[in-house]
Design an enzyme around this catalytic site. Structure first.
Site, PDB file in Angstrom:
ATOM      1  N   ASN A 101       2.147  -6.992  -1.600  1.00 37.76           N
ATOM      2  CA  ASN A 101       1.738  -5.855  -0.711  1.00 37.76           C
ATOM      3  C   ASN A 101       2.660  -5.271   0.358  1.00 37.76           C
ATOM      4  O   ASN A 101       3.723  -4.072   0.680  1.00 37.76           O
ATOM      5  CB  ASN A 101       1.326  -4.694  -1.363  1.00 37.76           C
ATOM      6  N   GLU A 159      -9.297  -9.807   4.848  1.00 36.07           N
ATOM      7  CA  GLU A 159      -8.762  -7.966   4.311  1.00 36.07           C
ATOM      8  C   GLU A 159      -9.132  -7.898   3.035  1.00 36.07           C
ATOM      9  O   GLU A 159      -8.230  -8.246   2.466  1.00 36.07           O
ATOM     10  CB  GLU A 159      -7.950  -7.917   5.409  1.00 36.07           C
ATOM     11  N   CYS A 213      -4.356  -1.500   0.551  1.00 33.21           N
ATOM     12  CA  CYS A 213      -5.588  -1.207   0.555  1.00 33.21           C
ATOM     13  C   CYS A 213      -6.124  -0.118   0.725  1.00 33.21           C
ATOM     14  O   CYS A 213      -7.372   0.673   0.802  1.00 33.21           O
ATOM     15  CB  CYS A 213      -6.307  -2.554   0.836  1.00 33.21           C
TER      16      CYS A 213
END
Ligand code: ADP
Length: 484
Positions: free
Chosen positions: A157, A256, A290
């Site tokens: 992403n 993460e 996210c």
């Protein structure tokens, strides 16, 4: 694809300073999600090539870590300059391989480059300590040294920024790196590696493993004893798996992982600012980050007005091809992403949610989904507990400040959160009450290279960006000098 420098589009990958193919010549196609067209083809590597890349990073380590921070900074600064000179090409590659709207891709190319510039400087400040002694014949010192060979596994992403956010601090600290980019976005990684090579990075300091089959490669990276640190960005599920693997050789990990960001609008908020902030947070990267607002909680007294204004503003967002300058929302990254969004919306509608705008696949076809706002959403719906990763905004209603905090914290995740409020006391109370690694207060955009990015709970361990991000790649060593 029209590139100013067509040589940035690679069909080979970068290991030990060489451009190479897979041992058996295997390759896989990278496909534009908007139309299914093949954008490029890259080597499909396996465990053997991964081991060799790790060995080459290990060979390069002694010389690289022995350089002064200033010398390492010099290579990083050149890399930064080259990244900035090639922003347009990087953006084109990125938009074509994973569908990010081109204006955002340009933004990411700059954002990603910023990490390289910032860590080039910060590497010079990996200070140690001298501790006032407990014994006059002794001196107590702390030095900080590079952790060693790093394995970095990154998502699609943010095809550039998720790499530079790990690689730049690792290299600045004196580590060498093996990167496994996502199978949906390897071309940006290869372009970045090419520019690092042109910047004069020594052979083996940076290596890229392209593969369509992440499991065995990930297994090797997370179990090979040479790797001393895993830095991973991606799903919580894969993060847990890597963490468990890393336990076998007690590797340091930075993770993460997923998020389920609450975005709370209190009745004392600036309503128009909150609408704009919610759009910025929710629809960035077509809802595929996210830290995108995943649950929008609005206080009961202002719920109807907010919902109306928000839905109106959202319905004018322009959906289109990623490379079109006017596009605000692009296609989703792949068919699985589209089906996930569709399933979540169907579940919400079956359980009683309403649709203010959107609500189905877009007329453009392929992986396009309509910009959607759902109303009267409740905690029993799947959208409340799962990452949507698409352009769907669910609106929830709440009554009191305590209830908002409790609802916001009612998740296993703890990455980003946001709230809009006016009262200073409330701003402190809510900031302290939210169990999140990052909080946007009266803003929907929080990411830069300057701050510690990361989560609590099942959203991860460790921080990226800022001096905290450099520390992730440094070991602390205590020296006790006696006989003084
Ligand atoms: P996302 O939902 O963002 O695609 P993933 O966790 O599946 O999240 O992917 C993030 C990165 O992790 C990608 O580079 C992907 O190839 C990689 N990955 C996926 N499965 C594994 C695995 N079993 N081991 C190591 N890496 C993996």
């Amino acid at each position: 694809m029209k590139l100013n420098d067509p040589t940035l589009l690679h069909t080979e990958t970068y290991i030990d300073g060489q451009w190479v193919g897979a041992d058996g010549g295997e390759a896989f196609d990278v496909v534009n999600p908007a139309d299914g067209a093949v954008v490029g083809s890259v080597p499909d590597l396996g465990v053997g090539e991964t081991r060799r890349a790790i060995d080459s990073a290990n060979r390069a380590l002694p010389e690289w870590r022995a350089l002064t921070a200033k010398k390492r900074a010099s290579a990083l600064k050149k890399w930064h300059t080259l990244l900035m000179e090639n922003v347009e090409d990087i953006a084109q590659i990125m938009s074509l391989e994973m569908g990010k709207p081109i204006r955002e891709s340009r933004g990411e190319a700059v954002f990603g480059s910023n990490f390289v510039e910032w860590f080039a400087e910060e590497g010079k400040r990996a200070y140690g300590e001298i501790i006032p002694t407990h014994d006059v014949s002794k001196r107590l010192l702390v030095v900080r040294q590079p952790i060693g060979v790093v394995g970095a596994i990154t998502p699609w992403n943010f095809p550039l920024a998720m790499i530079t956010r790990k690689v730049a601090p690792a290299l600045a600290a004196g580590c060498t790196v093996v990167v496994k980019p996502a199978e949906d976005s390897p071309l940006t990684a290869l372009a970045a590696a090419d520019l690092a090579d042109r910047a004069g990075l020594p052979a083996g300091v940076l290596n890229i493993i392209t593969t369509s089959n992440p499991e065995p490669v990930g297994q090797e990276i997370s179990t090979n004893p040479i790797i001393r640190k895993i830095s991973f960005t991606g799903s919580t599920e894969v993060g847990k798996h890597l963490m468990a693997n890393a336990a076998g050789t007690v590797k340091n990990v930075s993770l993460e992982l997923g998020g389920n960001a609450p975005f709370i609008v209190f009745d004392d908020a600036d309503m128009d600012a909150a609408v704009q902030g919610a759009i910025a947070s929710k629809y960035r990267n077509s809802g595929q980050t996210c830290i995108c607002a995943n649950r929008i909680y609005v206080q009961a007294g202002i719920y109807d007005e907010f919902a109306k204004k928000f839905a109106e503003a959202v319905s004018s967002l322009k959906v289109g091809a990623a490379v079109d300058d006017a596009t605000e929302i692009g296609p989703l990254v792949n068919q699985d992403a589209l089906e996930k969004v569709e399933t979540l919306v169907t579940d919400a509608l079956e359980k009683g949610a309403g649709v203010l705008t959107g609500g189905k696949r877009h007329a453009l076809g392929k992986t396009y989904y309509e910009v959607t706002v759902l109303t009267n959403v409740t905690s029993d719906m799947r959208v409340a507990s799962e990452e949507i990763f698409g352009p769907v905004a669910p609106l929830y209603r709440f009554e009191t400040e305590d209830e908002a905090i409790a609802l916001a914290n009612d998740t296993t995740y703890g990455l980003a959160s946001y709230f809009y409020a006016g009262d200073l006391g409330r701003i402190w109370r809510v900031s302290e009450g939210l169990e999140y690694g990052m909080i946007g207060i009266n803003t929907g955009l929080i990411s830069t290279e300057l701050h510690p990015f990361g989560g609590v709970k099942e959203s991860g361990i460790g921080r990226e960006g800022s001096h905290h991000g450099l520390s992730e790649f440094l070991e602390t060593k205590y020296l006790c000098m006696g006989g003084i």
